[in-house]
Design an enzyme around this catalytic site. Structure first.
Site, short mmCIF file in Angstrom:
data_model
loop_
_atom_site.label_atom_id
_atom_site.label_comp_id
_atom_site.label_asym_id
_atom_site.label_seq_id
_atom_site.Cartn_x
_atom_site.Cartn_y
_atom_site.Cartn_z
NE ARG A 89 23.87 -3.44 18.51
CZ ARG A 89 22.80 -2.17 17.70
NH1 ARG A 89 23.11 -2.06 16.03
NH2 ARG A 89 22.07 -2.02 18.42
CD GLU A 104 26.08 -0.50 26.46
OE1 GLU A 104 25.05 -1.08 25.54
OE2 GLU A 104 26.84 -1.27 26.24
CG ASN A 158 19.03 -0.53 21.86
OD1 ASN A 158 18.54 0.99 21.91
ND2 ASN A 158 19.43 -0.50 21.06
CB CYS A 173 24.86 4.50 19.35
SG CYS A 173 25.62 3.86 21.11
C1 PEP Z 1 22.31 -0.46 23.10
O1 PEP Z 1 22.40 -0.95 24.11
O2 PEP Z 1 21.74 0.83 23.43
C2 PEP Z 1 23.22 -0.26 22.08
C3 PEP Z 1 23.80 0.14 20.86
O3 PEP Z 1 23.91 -1.53 22.00
P1 PEP Z 1 23.00 -2.72 21.51
O4 PEP Z 1 21.78 -2.44 20.78
O5 PEP Z 1 23.72 -3.67 20.93
O6 PEP Z 1 23.10 -3.35 22.94
MG MG Z 2 23.78 -2.36 23.88
#
Ligand code: PEP
Ligand code: MG
Length: 580
Positions: free
Chosen positions: A301, A438, A461, A509
């Site tokens: 990130r 996502e 997420n 991820c």
């Molecule tokens: C997700 O959205 O699952 C992700 C890994 O990205 P972030 O948590 O940084 O939004």
């Molecule tokens: Mg994300």
């Protein structure tokens, strides 16, 4: 009669010991007006307090034994850096001079402004960086108010004590750990705070958010702390003590087994190799990546580089930063995610963003923002491309929702490559470009993305947030956050299938990938690449090594066809408790 208090378990393990309470009380700040002739003296008082805070942190740093791992001392360095930051040094000084208020008030105003920005962030991890701001500001406030930092040093150490406090900074946690404490519990703090990360990293059982510590507990009370379930038991009877001693023994056994796994590859019982990668936020996180012997970084990130500053980092600074990570990874692959910031995150390095929409999670965020602001995006693309000449780098685009957007990104990457070629600057012409899936629309149309990309990575997420229409940072709707919701599982399956059909790798991820409760389910769905916080890795690996995909796949197929939420939960539990 024993008493049970609950909180959020942030670092697993069972501890039995005596309570050591650190009471500091809350910080009350009053506004007062400073006479004009005394304003410069007030500014000097403020700057002196910062200098003292700096000295205190340096002295803590010096007292930490030299053999302490770098990633642990890095938390203290982060706080030291914040003490040099303009937001903390200059803005309150300007406020004192402009409004004639006292230093404490000026600092409080600035704290409230910074915290408001953090509160609006979409990313739960970044949002909890607010704790760091609070820790640093509270230290300065206590110096200004002469209330002291609390009694952290006890003659003869704190061997075997369970420390109870309102809140603890990472620096304090390290100091206490070196005085021999066996666990800690705090009234405040969240699971993603640096203190929590630190506790997990040094394997100190810990619970946060335990309300009533000061009301119900006294120094010397006998306590049991269960860091897995977030429980603190006061004055346990003999039966309870016996039960938890057994849990301690099981936990010790589990730890030694997991530690032994670091050098073992992740391979299922039917000999399918599974790739286990790490998620990192800061270059310092690499140490854990190397220690846990992960196969590389599946999600870097990059937002951090853009925070706590007024101007975004230029291409060269980004390139140098990526280079440091590549070198530390020593040949292991690095997946660099392009900037994932939202319109609400106007602070710091992304200062030229457009107006904030009413619903930032659905607004100008991540790739949408980058495409809107090529001045922000293109230097990062060039930096990633240049870094790809120095090691195995992959580029990953967050929050794609349609292929038109993706095509724009691919065009910009192509233009950046051509420009680098003209300037005689090296890059990997075959650099793999991947997309994060996502957004539900992207999952439903995954095959179209798979045709145009070299790999996909499922960001659960956000996928869960958008599929179930629940703000991932809103505590009120947290209870609806369900990775096992049939709709979520169906989308995950579509992405895995689309990747397999197109012959490209699919990773996951989001947090779901690092939760051992879902490992077998995901293996059965066909997932072969997991990326997670390094601390979760060995546990997930131990599940993988005791699973057989041949056995799991038909069971998971049957389970998902049923489609009822309750059946899925029961089915996943049954799968987890079976032999393989
Ligand atoms: C997700 O959205 O699952 C992700 C890994 O990205 P972030 O948590 O940084 O939004
Ligand atoms: Mg994300």
């Amino acid at each position: 009669m024993s008493l049970e208090l609950t909180g959020i378990g942030i670092s697993r393990g069972v501890a039995i010991g005596r309570a050591h309470i650190i009471v500091r009380g809350s910080i009350e700040v009053q506004e007062s007006i400073i006479a004009e002739r005394l304003i410069e003296a007030e500014v000097a008082r403020y700057l002196d307090a910062i200098a003292i805070a700096r000295m205190q942190l340096r002295s803590i740093r010096e007292r930490i034994p030299k053999e302490t791992r770098v990633d642990i001392t890095a938390f203290i360095d982060t706080h030291l850096l914040m003490l040099d930051d303009a937001t903390i040094v200059n803005t309150p000084v300007d406020l004192i001079r402009e409004t004639g208020c006292n230093a404490e008030w000026a600092l409080k105003q600035q704290r409230d402004a910074v915290v408001e920005v953090f509160e609006q962030m979409d990313d739960a991890y970044l949002r909890t960086r607010r704790d760091d701001v609070d820790h640093v500001i509270n230290r300065i406030q206590r110096i200004l108010l002469s209330t002291g930092q609390g009694d952290l040093h006890v003659e003869g150490g704190l061997h075997g004590a369970i420390v109870l406090a309102d809140d603890l900074t990472p620096a304090e946690t390290v100091l206490l750990q070196h005085q021999g404490i066996c666990a800690l519990a705090t009234e405040y703090g969240g699971p993603l705070s640096h203190t929590a990360i630190l506790a997990r990293s040094v394997q100190l059982p810990a619970v946060v958010g335990v309300h009533g510590i000061q009301r119900y507990l006294q120094d010397g009370d006998t306590l049991i702390l269960d860091g897995l379930h977030g429980v603190l038991i006061v004055d346990p009877d003999d039966n309870l003590l016996e039960h938890y001693r057994q849990r301690q023994a099981q936990e010790a056994h589990r730890r030694s087994e997991l530690a032994g796994l670091a050098q073992t590859p992740a391979v299922t019982l039917d000999r399918r190799p599974i790739s286990l990668m790490a998620n990192i936020e800061l270059p310092e996180d690499i140490e854990a990546v190397v220690r846990e012997n992960t196969q590389g970084v599946g999600l870097y990130r990059t937002e951090f580089l853009f925070m706590n500053r007024r101007e975004p980092p230029d291409e060269e600074e980004q390139y140098r930063c990526y280079l440091g990570v590549i070198e530390a990874l020593n040949g292991k692959p690095l997946t660099i995610r392009t900037l994932d910031m939202g319109a609400d995150k106007q602070v710091d390095g992304a200062g030229k963003l457009g107006p904030c929409g009413g619903n930032p999670a659905l607004g100008l965020r991540a790739i949408r923002l980058c495409l809107k602001d090529p001045g922000l995006f293109c230097p990062q693309l060039r930096a990633i491309l240049r870094a790809s000449a120095q090691g195995p780098v992959r580029m990953m685009i967050p929050m794609l929702s349609n292929t038109h957007e993706l095509q724009q990104v691919l065009n910009l990457i192509e233009e950046a490559k051509q420009a680098l070629l003209r300037q005689d600057m090296a890059y990997d012409p075959h650099i793999a470009i991947g997309g994060m899936i996502e957004v539900p629309a992207a999952a439903l149309a995954a095959s179209a993305f798979a045709r145009r990309l070299d790999f996909l990575s499922i960001g659960t997420n956000d996928l869960i947030q958008y599929t179930l229409a629940i703000d991932r940072v809103d505590d009120e709707v947290n209870y609806l956050y369900d990775p096992l919701h049939p709709a979520v599982l169906r989308l995950i399956r579509m992405v895995i299938d689309a990747g397999q059909h197109a012959g490209i790798p699919v990773a996951m991820c989001g947090e779901m990938a690092g939760d051992p409760r879902y490992t077998r389910l995901l293996l059965g769905m066909g997932l072969t690449e997991f990326s997670m916080h390094p601390s979760a890795l060995q546990e997930v690996k131990s599940v993988i090594n005791q699973s057989s995909i041949e056995t799991l796949a038909p069971r998971v197929d049957a389970l998902l066809q049923g489609g009822e939420a309750d059946q899925i939960l029961a089915g996943v539990e049954a799968i987890n408790s079976s032999l393989h």
